[in-house]
Write an enzyme that holds these catalytic residues in place. Structure first.
Site, PDB file in Angstrom:
ATOM      1  CB  CYS A 107      40.292 -19.692  32.723  1.00 60.75           C
ATOM      2  SG  CYS A 107      41.325 -20.937  33.522  1.00 60.75           S
ATOM      3  CB  CYS A 144      42.349 -20.424  40.728  1.00 62.20           C
ATOM      4  SG  CYS A 144      43.589 -19.749  39.620  1.00 62.20           S
ATOM      5  CE  LYS A 166      22.099 -23.692  36.309  1.00 62.95           C
ATOM      6  NZ  LYS A 166      21.236 -22.544  36.580  1.00 62.95           N
ATOM      7  CG  HIS A 182      44.461 -17.572  35.262  1.00 58.89           C
ATOM      8  ND1 HIS A 182      44.415 -18.242  36.465  1.00 58.89           N
ATOM      9  CD2 HIS A 182      45.209 -16.471  35.460  1.00 58.89           C
ATOM     10  CE1 HIS A 182      45.088 -17.561  37.366  1.00 58.89           C
ATOM     11  NE2 HIS A 182      45.587 -16.484  36.788  1.00 58.89           N
ATOM     12  CB  CYS A 210      38.973 -22.011  38.159  1.00 59.42           C
ATOM     13  SG  CYS A 210      39.240 -22.112  36.394  1.00 59.42           S
TER      14      CYS A 210
END
Length: 107
Positions: free
Chosen positions: A73, A82, A54, A86, A71
């Site tokens: 996405c 990010c 994980k 996206h 982020c």
């Protein structure tokens, strides 16, 4: 089948049971495997930390600065931050995903 099924008696069904069971099993296995092969890969994370069960990223709040974008996405080259990836994803998939933005309150 023209009435053939209606003419079957108890002993006939016992003889047909193994054949029908085998046919059902083969059909099920074929359909199950075909479904798995034809199934699109629906994983969100395709490249980030694939060696761990994980992905968890811990950051201290004090180290974040005034504003930071994370982020959501899984496409960012700077993950967990990010980088705007996206936008291309949203255009390709008609999606609406964006980053989570953390900002300090003005005091």
């Amino acid at each position: 089948m023209g009435g053939y099924v209606e003419r079957l008696q108890g002993q006939d069904w016992y003889l047909l049971a193994p054949v029908l069971g085998a046919l059902l099993a083969v059909t099920y296995i074929y359909a199950y495997r075909k479904g798995k092969k034809g199934q699109k890969d629906v994983r969100v994370n395709r490249r980030i930390q694939k060696d761990v069960p994980k992905v968890v990223t811990m950051k201290d709040i004090e180290d974040l600065g005034d504003k930071v974008s994370y982020c959501r996405c899984w496409k960012s080259k700077k993950f967990p931050l990010c980088d705007g990836s996206h936008n291309a994803h949203n255009s390709e998939c008609s999606d609406n995903v964006g980053p989570i933005v953390l900002k300090r309150k003005d005091v």
